[in-house]
Design a protein around this motif. Structure first.
Motif, PDB file in Angstrom:
ATOM      1  N   ARG A 351     -11.793  10.751  11.886  1.00 42.35           N
ATOM      2  CA  ARG A 351     -13.011  10.086  12.335  1.00 42.35           C
ATOM      3  C   ARG A 351     -12.936   8.612  11.923  1.00 42.35           C
ATOM      4  O   ARG A 351     -12.731   8.285  10.750  1.00 42.35           O
ATOM      5  N   SER A 355     -14.105   6.606  17.147  1.00 44.11           N
ATOM      6  CA  SER A 355     -14.178   8.007  17.581  1.00 44.11           C
ATOM      7  C   SER A 355     -15.321   8.288  18.544  1.00 44.11           C
ATOM      8  O   SER A 355     -15.148   9.008  19.544  1.00 44.11           O
ATOM      9  N   THR A 356     -16.498   7.744  18.274  1.00 41.88           N
ATOM     10  CA  THR A 356     -17.666   8.057  19.109  1.00 41.88           C
ATOM     11  C   THR A 356     -17.498   7.509  20.521  1.00 41.88           C
ATOM     12  O   THR A 356     -17.990   8.096  21.491  1.00 41.88           O
ATOM     13  N   TYR A 357     -16.782   6.398  20.663  1.00 39.34           N
ATOM     14  CA  TYR A 357     -16.517   5.839  21.996  1.00 39.34           C
ATOM     15  C   TYR A 357     -15.688   6.822  22.820  1.00 39.34           C
ATOM     16  O   TYR A 357     -15.963   7.055  23.999  1.00 39.34           O
ATOM     17  N   ASP A 359     -15.418  10.085  22.150  1.00 41.40           N
ATOM     18  CA  ASP A 359     -16.230  11.292  22.323  1.00 41.40           C
ATOM     19  C   ASP A 359     -17.125  11.156  23.554  1.00 41.40           C
ATOM     20  O   ASP A 359     -17.212  12.072  24.385  1.00 41.40           O
ATOM     21  N   ALA A 375     -24.025  11.032  22.091  1.00 46.26           N
ATOM     22  CA  ALA A 375     -23.053  10.012  21.673  1.00 46.26           C
ATOM     23  C   ALA A 375     -23.521   8.620  22.082  1.00 46.26           C
ATOM     24  O   ALA A 375     -23.354   7.648  21.334  1.00 46.26           O
ATOM     25  N   THR A 378     -26.021   7.442  19.637  1.00 46.06           N
ATOM     26  CA  THR A 378     -25.369   7.030  18.382  1.00 46.06           C
ATOM     27  C   THR A 378     -24.837   5.604  18.480  1.00 46.06           C
ATOM     28  O   THR A 378     -24.913   4.827  17.514  1.00 46.06           O
TER      29      THR A 378
END
Length: 405
Positions: A351, A355-357, A359, A375, A378
Protein backbone atom coordinates in the motif's frame (compact mmCIF):
# COMPACT_ATOMS: atom_id res chain seq x y z
CA UNK A 1 -28.78 12.10 -12.67
CA UNK A 2 -25.26 10.66 -12.90
CA UNK A 3 -24.79 7.76 -15.33
CA UNK A 4 -21.61 5.71 -15.17
CA UNK A 5 -20.63 3.46 -18.05
CA UNK A 6 -17.93 0.83 -18.47
CA UNK A 7 -17.29 -1.71 -21.19
CA UNK A 8 -16.24 -5.32 -20.63
CA UNK A 9 -14.70 -7.33 -23.49
CA UNK A 10 -16.24 -10.46 -24.96
CA UNK A 11 -13.78 -12.75 -26.76
CA UNK A 12 -13.98 -15.29 -29.57
CA UNK A 13 -12.42 -18.74 -29.30
CA UNK A 14 -9.24 -17.22 -30.75
CA UNK A 15 -9.19 -14.53 -28.01
CA UNK A 16 -10.08 -11.79 -30.48
CA UNK A 17 -12.59 -9.11 -29.50
CA UNK A 18 -16.10 -10.05 -30.61
CA UNK A 19 -18.01 -7.40 -28.67
CA UNK A 20 -18.17 -5.27 -25.55
CA UNK A 21 -20.87 -5.53 -22.92
CA UNK A 22 -21.83 -2.02 -21.79
CA UNK A 23 -22.34 -1.81 -18.05
CA UNK A 24 -24.25 1.10 -16.58
CA UNK A 25 -25.04 2.54 -13.21
CA UNK A 26 -27.71 5.16 -12.69
CA UNK A 27 -28.04 4.49 -8.99
CA UNK A 28 -29.94 1.20 -9.37
CA UNK A 29 -28.68 -1.65 -11.56
CA UNK A 30 -26.36 -2.50 -14.43
CA UNK A 31 -28.99 -2.17 -17.12
CA UNK A 32 -29.62 0.53 -19.69
CA UNK A 33 -31.06 3.47 -17.69
CA UNK A 34 -34.78 4.17 -17.91
CA UNK A 35 -36.26 6.94 -20.00
CA UNK A 36 -39.82 7.12 -18.82
CA UNK A 37 -41.20 10.67 -18.68
CA UNK A 38 -38.06 12.39 -17.41
CA UNK A 39 -36.69 15.18 -19.60
CA UNK A 40 -33.42 15.46 -17.69
CA UNK A 41 -32.83 11.72 -18.05
CA UNK A 42 -33.60 11.83 -21.76
CA UNK A 43 -31.05 14.61 -22.26
CA UNK A 44 -28.36 12.61 -20.44
CA UNK A 45 -29.05 9.51 -22.53
CA UNK A 46 -29.02 11.54 -25.73
CA UNK A 47 -25.73 13.23 -24.87
CA UNK A 48 -24.08 10.04 -23.62
CA UNK A 49 -25.08 7.50 -26.24
CA UNK A 50 -26.75 8.98 -29.26
CA UNK A 51 -24.65 12.13 -29.75
CA UNK A 52 -21.30 10.36 -29.36
CA UNK A 53 -22.48 7.28 -31.19
CA UNK A 54 -22.47 3.77 -29.80
CA UNK A 55 -19.83 2.77 -32.38
CA UNK A 56 -17.37 5.14 -30.70
CA UNK A 57 -18.09 3.72 -27.26
CA UNK A 58 -17.40 0.18 -28.48
CA UNK A 59 -14.63 1.05 -30.95
CA UNK A 60 -16.84 -0.19 -33.78
CA UNK A 61 -17.43 -3.60 -32.17
CA UNK A 62 -20.78 -5.18 -31.35
CA UNK A 63 -22.48 -3.93 -28.13
CA UNK A 64 -24.20 -6.18 -25.59
CA UNK A 65 -26.72 -4.14 -23.58
CA UNK A 66 -28.89 -5.29 -20.67
CA UNK A 67 -32.55 -4.31 -20.87
CA UNK A 68 -35.21 -4.62 -18.18
CA UNK A 69 -38.76 -5.84 -18.82
CA UNK A 70 -40.09 -2.27 -19.00
CA UNK A 71 -37.49 -1.23 -21.55
CA UNK A 72 -38.08 -4.30 -23.70
CA UNK A 73 -41.82 -3.73 -23.77
CA UNK A 74 -41.22 -0.03 -24.43
CA UNK A 75 -39.15 -0.97 -27.52
CA UNK A 76 -36.16 1.07 -26.27
CA UNK A 77 -33.64 -1.24 -28.03
CA UNK A 78 -34.97 0.10 -31.34
CA UNK A 79 -33.06 3.33 -30.57
CA UNK A 80 -29.83 1.45 -31.26
CA UNK A 81 -28.52 0.21 -34.63
CA UNK A 82 -29.55 -3.42 -35.11
CA UNK A 83 -26.36 -4.40 -36.96
CA UNK A 84 -24.17 -3.96 -33.88
CA UNK A 85 -26.61 -4.33 -30.98
CA UNK A 86 -27.16 -7.48 -28.96
CA UNK A 87 -30.18 -7.21 -26.67
CA UNK A 88 -29.52 -8.97 -23.37
CA UNK A 89 -32.65 -10.14 -21.58
CA UNK A 90 -31.88 -9.96 -17.87
CA UNK A 91 -32.29 -13.13 -15.82
CA UNK A 92 -35.02 -11.58 -13.65
CA UNK A 93 -37.26 -10.78 -16.64
CA UNK A 94 -40.40 -12.93 -16.54
CA UNK A 95 -40.97 -14.42 -20.03
CA UNK A 96 -44.61 -13.45 -20.29
CA UNK A 97 -46.55 -12.65 -23.46
CA UNK A 98 -45.54 -8.96 -23.88
CA UNK A 99 -41.84 -9.76 -23.33
CA UNK A 100 -41.88 -12.65 -25.82
CA UNK A 101 -43.74 -10.51 -28.37
CA UNK A 102 -41.21 -7.65 -28.01
CA UNK A 103 -38.22 -10.00 -28.33
CA UNK A 104 -39.75 -11.67 -31.38
CA UNK A 105 -40.25 -8.24 -33.01
CA UNK A 106 -36.67 -7.20 -32.20
CA UNK A 107 -35.30 -10.45 -33.61
CA UNK A 108 -37.37 -9.96 -36.76
CA UNK A 109 -35.83 -6.52 -37.20
CA UNK A 110 -32.28 -7.86 -37.09
CA UNK A 111 -31.40 -7.58 -33.40
CA UNK A 112 -29.48 -10.42 -31.78
CA UNK A 113 -31.18 -11.67 -28.61
CA UNK A 114 -29.05 -13.02 -25.75
CA UNK A 115 -30.29 -14.57 -22.51
CA UNK A 116 -28.28 -13.31 -19.54
CA UNK A 117 -27.25 -15.54 -16.57
CA UNK A 118 -29.25 -18.41 -18.04
CA UNK A 119 -31.05 -20.85 -15.76
CA UNK A 120 -33.44 -23.27 -17.40
CA UNK A 121 -37.15 -23.37 -16.52
CA UNK A 122 -39.94 -24.59 -18.86
CA UNK A 123 -41.44 -21.06 -19.30
CA UNK A 124 -38.09 -20.01 -20.86
CA UNK A 125 -38.67 -22.19 -23.94
CA UNK A 126 -40.18 -19.40 -26.14
CA UNK A 127 -37.24 -17.08 -25.35
CA UNK A 128 -34.76 -19.89 -25.98
CA UNK A 129 -36.30 -20.36 -29.41
CA UNK A 130 -35.96 -16.63 -30.24
CA UNK A 131 -32.46 -16.16 -28.81
CA UNK A 132 -29.19 -16.66 -30.67
CA UNK A 133 -26.82 -16.46 -27.69
CA UNK A 134 -27.16 -18.01 -24.24
CA UNK A 135 -24.90 -16.70 -21.47
CA UNK A 136 -23.81 -19.16 -18.79
CA UNK A 137 -22.44 -17.79 -15.52
CA UNK A 138 -19.38 -19.90 -14.66
CA UNK A 139 -19.28 -18.51 -11.11
CA UNK A 140 -22.89 -19.51 -10.34
CA UNK A 141 -23.36 -22.69 -12.40
CA UNK A 142 -22.18 -26.14 -11.35
CA UNK A 143 -19.81 -28.06 -13.62
CA UNK A 144 -22.65 -30.45 -14.41
CA UNK A 145 -24.88 -27.56 -15.53
CA UNK A 146 -22.08 -26.06 -17.64
CA UNK A 147 -21.61 -29.38 -19.45
CA UNK A 148 -25.37 -29.99 -19.78
CA UNK A 149 -25.93 -26.59 -21.39
CA UNK A 150 -23.14 -27.35 -23.87
CA UNK A 151 -24.60 -30.77 -24.71
CA UNK A 152 -28.07 -29.35 -25.31
CA UNK A 153 -27.49 -26.02 -27.04
CA UNK A 154 -24.39 -26.45 -29.22
CA UNK A 155 -26.23 -29.15 -31.20
CA UNK A 156 -29.26 -26.89 -31.75
CA UNK A 157 -27.28 -24.05 -33.32
CA UNK A 158 -27.26 -21.73 -30.30
CA UNK A 159 -24.06 -19.89 -29.43
CA UNK A 160 -22.97 -20.29 -25.81
CA UNK A 161 -21.20 -17.45 -24.03
CA UNK A 162 -19.22 -18.31 -20.90
CA UNK A 163 -19.29 -15.34 -18.53
CA UNK A 164 -17.36 -14.67 -15.33
CA UNK A 165 -14.49 -16.74 -16.70
CA UNK A 166 -11.73 -15.69 -14.31
CA UNK A 167 -8.91 -18.16 -14.99
CA UNK A 168 -7.16 -19.61 -18.01
CA UNK A 169 -8.19 -23.08 -16.80
CA UNK A 170 -11.88 -22.09 -16.98
CA UNK A 171 -11.34 -20.67 -20.46
CA UNK A 172 -9.75 -23.93 -21.63
CA UNK A 173 -12.61 -25.94 -20.11
CA UNK A 174 -15.27 -23.84 -21.89
CA UNK A 175 -13.28 -24.05 -25.13
CA UNK A 176 -13.26 -27.87 -25.02
CA UNK A 177 -17.02 -27.96 -24.32
CA UNK A 178 -17.76 -25.95 -27.46
CA UNK A 179 -18.54 -22.53 -26.02
CA UNK A 180 -18.24 -19.80 -28.67
CA UNK A 181 -17.68 -16.62 -26.65
CA UNK A 182 -15.95 -15.78 -23.39
CA UNK A 183 -16.31 -12.94 -20.91
CA UNK A 184 -14.36 -12.28 -17.72
CA UNK A 185 -10.89 -11.31 -16.61
CA UNK A 186 -9.11 -14.55 -17.51
CA UNK A 187 -7.21 -12.69 -20.26
CA UNK A 188 -5.56 -10.42 -17.68
CA UNK A 189 -4.24 -13.28 -15.52
CA UNK A 190 -0.70 -14.62 -16.01
CA UNK A 191 -0.07 -18.21 -17.02
CA UNK A 192 2.81 -18.66 -14.61
CA UNK A 193 3.94 -21.89 -16.23
CA UNK A 194 5.60 -19.96 -19.06
CA UNK A 195 7.56 -17.38 -17.00
CA UNK A 196 8.58 -15.33 -20.03
CA UNK A 197 11.49 -12.92 -19.77
CA UNK A 198 11.75 -9.58 -21.58
CA UNK A 199 13.06 -10.38 -25.10
CA UNK A 200 16.56 -9.08 -25.83
CA UNK A 201 15.36 -7.06 -28.83
CA UNK A 202 13.02 -5.08 -26.58
CA UNK A 203 15.82 -4.04 -24.24
CA UNK A 204 16.68 -1.33 -26.82
CA UNK A 205 13.36 0.36 -26.04
CA UNK A 206 14.10 0.18 -22.32
CA UNK A 207 17.45 1.82 -23.04
CA UNK A 208 15.74 4.71 -24.82
CA UNK A 209 13.25 5.03 -21.94
CA UNK A 210 16.14 5.19 -19.48
CA UNK A 211 17.81 7.91 -21.57
CA UNK A 212 14.62 10.01 -21.42
CA UNK A 213 14.60 9.68 -17.65
CA UNK A 214 18.09 11.16 -17.19
CA UNK A 215 18.34 14.65 -15.70
CA UNK A 216 20.69 15.74 -18.51
CA UNK A 217 18.35 14.33 -21.19
CA UNK A 218 18.97 16.03 -24.57
CA UNK A 219 16.74 16.11 -27.62
CA UNK A 220 19.65 15.46 -30.02
CA UNK A 221 20.81 12.33 -28.19
CA UNK A 222 17.31 10.93 -27.97
CA UNK A 223 16.70 11.75 -31.63
CA UNK A 224 19.71 9.66 -32.69
CA UNK A 225 18.65 6.71 -30.53
CA UNK A 226 15.12 6.69 -31.95
CA UNK A 227 16.27 7.17 -35.55
CA UNK A 228 18.38 4.00 -35.20
CA UNK A 229 15.16 2.01 -34.75
CA UNK A 230 13.05 2.18 -37.92
CA UNK A 231 10.05 0.56 -36.22
CA UNK A 232 9.91 3.07 -33.37
CA UNK A 233 10.46 5.99 -35.77
CA UNK A 234 7.59 4.89 -37.99
CA UNK A 235 5.21 4.33 -35.07
CA UNK A 236 6.10 7.66 -33.46
CA UNK A 237 5.28 9.62 -36.62
CA UNK A 238 2.13 7.61 -37.28
CA UNK A 239 1.01 8.14 -33.67
CA UNK A 240 1.43 11.92 -33.82
CA UNK A 241 -0.34 12.10 -37.19
CA UNK A 242 -3.31 9.98 -36.06
CA UNK A 243 -6.85 11.43 -36.02
CA UNK A 244 -6.68 11.72 -32.21
CA UNK A 245 -4.41 14.80 -32.51
CA UNK A 246 -6.22 16.40 -35.48
CA UNK A 247 -3.12 18.24 -36.68
CA UNK A 248 -3.33 20.80 -39.52
CA UNK A 249 0.25 20.12 -40.63
CA UNK A 250 1.81 16.68 -40.71
CA UNK A 251 4.66 15.92 -38.30
CA UNK A 252 7.47 14.74 -40.57
CA UNK A 253 10.65 14.57 -38.46
CA UNK A 254 11.69 12.71 -35.31
CA UNK A 255 13.06 15.90 -33.75
CA UNK A 256 9.76 17.68 -34.33
CA UNK A 257 7.88 14.75 -32.79
CA UNK A 258 10.11 14.74 -29.67
CA UNK A 259 9.68 18.49 -29.17
CA UNK A 260 5.89 18.29 -29.62
CA UNK A 261 5.46 15.45 -27.15
CA UNK A 262 7.93 16.74 -24.57
CA UNK A 263 9.87 14.66 -22.08
CA UNK A 264 6.84 13.14 -20.33
CA UNK A 265 4.93 12.55 -23.56
CA UNK A 266 7.79 10.77 -25.31
CA UNK A 267 8.37 8.57 -22.26
CA UNK A 268 4.70 7.60 -22.22
CA UNK A 269 4.81 6.84 -25.94
CA UNK A 270 7.89 4.63 -25.56
CA UNK A 271 6.28 2.81 -22.64
CA UNK A 272 3.26 2.00 -24.81
CA UNK A 273 5.52 0.86 -27.68
CA UNK A 274 7.48 -1.37 -25.31
CA UNK A 275 4.30 -2.93 -23.97
CA UNK A 276 2.93 -3.44 -27.50
CA UNK A 277 6.13 -5.20 -28.58
CA UNK A 278 6.19 -7.68 -25.70
CA UNK A 279 2.45 -8.44 -25.86
CA UNK A 280 2.28 -9.48 -29.52
CA UNK A 281 1.22 -13.06 -28.70
CA UNK A 282 -1.46 -11.89 -26.27
CA UNK A 283 -5.07 -10.74 -26.84
CA UNK A 284 -5.17 -7.20 -28.25
CA UNK A 285 -7.50 -6.24 -25.41
CA UNK A 286 -4.71 -6.75 -22.86
CA UNK A 287 -2.68 -3.92 -24.40
CA UNK A 288 -5.78 -1.77 -24.85
CA UNK A 289 -6.85 -2.33 -21.25
CA UNK A 290 -3.35 -1.35 -20.08
CA UNK A 291 -3.50 1.91 -22.05
CA UNK A 292 -7.00 2.68 -20.74
CA UNK A 293 -5.80 2.09 -17.18
CA UNK A 294 -2.83 4.35 -17.78
CA UNK A 295 -4.98 7.18 -19.08
CA UNK A 296 -7.59 6.81 -16.32
CA UNK A 297 -4.91 6.89 -13.61
CA UNK A 298 -3.39 9.96 -15.24
CA UNK A 299 -6.81 11.62 -15.57
CA UNK A 300 -7.64 10.99 -11.92
CA UNK A 301 -4.28 12.48 -10.95
CA UNK A 302 -4.98 15.63 -12.95
CA UNK A 303 -8.55 15.89 -11.63
CA UNK A 304 -7.37 15.70 -8.03
CA UNK A 305 -5.01 18.63 -8.35
CA UNK A 306 -1.78 16.85 -9.24
CA UNK A 307 -0.92 15.76 -5.69
CA UNK A 308 0.77 12.82 -7.41
CA UNK A 309 2.61 13.36 -10.70
CA UNK A 310 0.06 12.35 -13.39
CA UNK A 311 2.82 10.94 -15.60
CA UNK A 312 3.86 8.59 -12.78
CA UNK A 313 0.24 7.46 -12.48
CA UNK A 314 0.14 6.88 -16.25
CA UNK A 315 3.13 4.54 -15.95
CA UNK A 316 1.55 2.79 -12.96
CA UNK A 317 -1.62 1.99 -14.89
CA UNK A 318 0.24 1.03 -18.06
CA UNK A 319 2.34 -1.64 -16.35
CA UNK A 320 -0.42 -3.01 -14.11
CA UNK A 321 -1.01 -5.96 -16.52
CA UNK A 322 2.68 -6.69 -17.16
CA UNK A 323 2.51 -9.98 -15.22
CA UNK A 324 -0.20 -11.29 -17.57
CA UNK A 325 1.72 -10.05 -20.61
CA UNK A 326 4.95 -11.79 -19.65
CA UNK A 327 3.38 -14.73 -17.78
CA UNK A 328 5.68 -14.09 -14.88
CA UNK A 329 5.32 -12.87 -11.31
CA UNK A 330 5.15 -9.13 -10.75
CA UNK A 331 8.00 -9.42 -8.24
CA UNK A 332 10.39 -10.92 -10.82
CA UNK A 333 9.43 -8.44 -13.54
CA UNK A 334 9.93 -5.39 -11.32
CA UNK A 335 13.60 -6.35 -10.90
CA UNK A 336 14.27 -5.58 -14.58
CA UNK A 337 12.12 -2.53 -15.36
CA UNK A 338 13.39 1.07 -14.95
CA UNK A 339 10.42 2.22 -12.83
CA UNK A 340 10.33 4.24 -9.62
CA UNK A 341 10.47 2.35 -6.33
CA UNK A 342 6.95 3.56 -5.44
CA UNK A 343 5.47 2.19 -8.68
CA UNK A 344 7.25 -1.11 -8.12
CA UNK A 345 5.98 -1.33 -4.53
CA UNK A 346 2.42 -0.55 -5.62
CA UNK A 347 2.40 -3.14 -8.39
CA UNK A 348 3.80 -5.84 -6.09
CA UNK A 349 0.97 -5.29 -3.61
CA UNK A 350 2.29 -2.86 -1.02
CA UNK A 351 0.00 0.00 0.00
CA UNK A 352 1.48 3.31 -1.15
CA UNK A 353 0.28 6.82 -1.95
CA UNK A 354 -0.44 5.52 -5.48
CA UNK A 355 -2.57 2.51 -4.51
CA UNK A 356 -5.97 4.19 -4.29
CA UNK A 357 -5.57 5.65 -7.80
CA UNK A 358 -5.07 2.15 -9.19
CA UNK A 359 -7.87 0.75 -7.00
CA UNK A 360 -10.31 3.33 -8.38
CA UNK A 361 -9.23 2.62 -11.96
CA UNK A 362 -9.62 -1.15 -11.61
CA UNK A 363 -13.01 -0.84 -9.91
CA UNK A 364 -14.36 1.48 -12.57
CA UNK A 365 -13.13 -0.74 -15.40
CA UNK A 366 -14.82 -3.74 -13.78
CA UNK A 367 -18.05 -1.79 -13.07
CA UNK A 368 -17.63 -2.31 -9.31
CA UNK A 369 -19.48 0.94 -8.81
CA UNK A 370 -19.74 1.09 -5.01
CA UNK A 371 -16.04 0.37 -4.56
CA UNK A 372 -15.18 2.92 -7.26
CA UNK A 373 -17.25 5.63 -5.58
CA UNK A 374 -15.65 4.84 -2.22
CA UNK A 375 -12.15 5.16 -3.71
CA UNK A 376 -13.15 8.42 -5.43
CA UNK A 377 -14.32 9.77 -2.08
CA UNK A 378 -10.99 8.81 -0.48
CA UNK A 379 -9.14 10.80 -3.17
CA UNK A 380 -11.54 13.75 -2.92
CA UNK A 381 -12.66 13.27 -6.52
CA UNK A 382 -16.17 14.31 -7.51
CA UNK A 383 -17.86 11.14 -8.89
CA UNK A 384 -19.31 13.01 -11.86
CA UNK A 385 -15.76 13.46 -13.20
CA UNK A 386 -15.30 9.71 -13.69
CA UNK A 387 -17.41 9.10 -16.83
CA UNK A 388 -15.55 11.81 -18.77
CA UNK A 389 -12.14 10.52 -17.63
CA UNK A 390 -13.11 6.98 -18.64
CA UNK A 391 -14.54 8.04 -22.00
CA UNK A 392 -11.41 10.03 -22.90
CA UNK A 393 -9.24 7.06 -21.90
CA UNK A 394 -11.18 4.77 -24.25
CA UNK A 395 -10.87 7.24 -27.12
CA UNK A 396 -7.13 7.57 -26.53
CA UNK A 397 -6.54 3.81 -26.30
CA UNK A 398 -8.59 3.04 -29.41
CA UNK A 399 -6.74 5.76 -31.34
CA UNK A 400 -3.31 4.57 -30.22
CA UNK A 401 -4.08 0.94 -31.09
CA UNK A 402 -5.48 1.91 -34.50
CA UNK A 403 -2.32 3.93 -35.17
CA UNK A 404 -0.41 0.66 -35.00
CA UNK A 405 1.44 1.06 -31.73
Amino acid sequence: MDIYIARQPIFTRGKQIFAYELLFRDGTENSFPGTEGNNATSRVLSNTFFTSGIEQITGGKRAFINFTRELLIGKIPLLFPSQITTVEVLENVIPDGPVIESCRELSGKGYTIALDDFEYTPPMEPLIEISEIIKVDFAKSTREQIRAFADRFTCSGKKLLAEKVETNEEFEEALKLGYSYFQGYFFSKPQLIRRTDIPALKVNILGIMSEVGKEDYRVGTLQKLIEQDVGISYKLLRYLNSPFYRRVQEVSSIRQAIVLLGEKGIKQFLSVIFLAEISQDKPDELLKSSIIRARICEGIGMATGGRIDPSELFTLGLFSHIDAILDNSMEDIMKTLPLTSEIKSTLTGSRTALSTYLDLTRCYQQASWDSALQAASTLGLAPDRLPEIYWKAIQFADSVCMAGT
